[in-house]
Design an enzyme around this catalytic site. Sequence first.
Site, PDB file in Angstrom:
ATOM      1  N   GLU A 186      -1.769  -0.484   8.326  1.00 27.78           N
ATOM      2  CA  GLU A 186      -2.802  -1.438   8.814  1.00 27.78           C
ATOM      3  C   GLU A 186      -2.176  -2.337   9.590  1.00 27.78           C
ATOM      4  OE1 GLU A 186      -3.410  -3.158   4.991  1.00 27.78           O
ATOM      5  OE2 GLU A 186      -2.633  -4.975   5.468  1.00 27.78           O
ATOM      6  N   ARG A 202      -1.205  -4.647  -6.517  1.00 26.67           N
ATOM      7  CA  ARG A 202      -0.906  -5.993  -6.400  1.00 26.67           C
ATOM      8  C   ARG A 202       0.441  -6.173  -7.138  1.00 26.67           C
ATOM      9  NH1 ARG A 202      -5.545  -7.835  -9.040  1.00 26.67           N
ATOM     10  NH2 ARG A 202      -6.801  -7.590  -7.034  1.00 26.67           N
ATOM     11  N   HIS A 226       3.469  -7.488   1.487  1.00 26.65           N
ATOM     12  CA  HIS A 226       2.571  -8.442   2.490  1.00 26.65           C
ATOM     13  C   HIS A 226       1.428  -9.297   1.724  1.00 26.65           C
ATOM     14  CE1 HIS A 226      -0.023  -4.863   2.452  1.00 26.65           C
ATOM     15  NE2 HIS A 226      -1.031  -5.483   2.647  1.00 26.65           N
ATOM     16  N   HIS A 283       0.812  -1.142   0.109  1.00 26.04           N
ATOM     17  CA  HIS A 283       0.037  -0.127  -0.081  1.00 26.04           C
ATOM     18  C   HIS A 283       0.916   1.317  -0.079  1.00 26.04           C
ATOM     19  CE1 HIS A 283      -3.196  -2.943   0.876  1.00 26.04           C
ATOM     20  NE2 HIS A 283      -2.642  -2.995   2.187  1.00 26.04           N
TER      21      HIS A 283
HETATM   22 ZN    ZN Z   1      -2.914  -4.847   3.268  1.00 22.29          ZN
END
Ligand code: ZN
Length: 320
Positions: free
Chosen positions: A117, A194, A174, A99
């Site tokens: 996150e 992605r 991740h 991200h």
């Molecule tokens: Zn994530």
Amino acid sequence: MLNKEIIFLSPVFKHNIWGGEKLREDFGYNVEGTDIGECWGVSANENGDCKVRKGRYAGKTLSWLWRERTELFGNMDIDRFPLLIKLIDAKDDLSIQVHPDDAYAKENENGSFGKMECWYVLDCPDDASLVIGHNARDKEELKAMVRGGEWKKFIREIPVKKGDFIQIDPGTVHAIKGGFVILETQQNSDITYRIYDYGRRYKGELRELHIDKSLDVISVPAKSIEGTVRNTSVMKKNVLQELISCQYYKVFWIDLDREITLEQEFPFLIISVIDGEGSVDGCQVKKGDHFILPYNYGTAKFDGRMQMIASVPNNRNKRL
Ligand code: ZN
């Protein structure tokens, strides 16, 4: 005057190719399908805006409340609800992703927030691992590994068990793997790049990759493994246990087996019940419930045998 009405929310569900059935079977949510990947328990995001379930604001969305009833959230100076809480059931591996941070997202994603996150592992297989970080030493090696498809060399896996807590900064490569059920606390953002999808095809198609943007935002070298994962099994019960405090949020773990009182001293306090049942000031709550204690709620009395993950916004949660 105190704001004594607890804001109970109805989740929004997401169907994903990697999703399963545990959100219905284990959490008791009334949702159909065998591909239920995500339960957005507390969200005011445009891609999933939770509605208030009962009480004075029943039927209103969380984004409406944030705009129109700012006093419930401590009149914070942010143009949108800052956090998003979701449960994730991964039956299959998720793609490997990354991200952006606020600065990059603002510039390249129409003013969106970036995404920091963190995960609390509710369930996972024995001897499980997650993809967190990568093995490239510098930007050149990063580009060579990604463009050359050297995934085995590139991907870093670290062992994880139930009750672990993991912080994922923007820029961290991740991936959640099949068999994991987690609760994610994150910035209110839906921006994901992605990098690699294991070459899988869905209905004959490869899913889109975002290689250039990923290479822009991946941190090199990756943060060291030490200090990335914390386990809650050694923590004290019946108190608010802080798991992380970063620039956007604080997250707490609460394991309750008796009555306690808590002072709601934050702009607002988000709570998700992840196991068991009990009550908050006489309101019955159980596994799968998500609610908010508003600003100036005062003291809350919790009772029962239940585990909860709670979160609050942190000060730096402002537009750039
Ligand atoms: Zn994530």
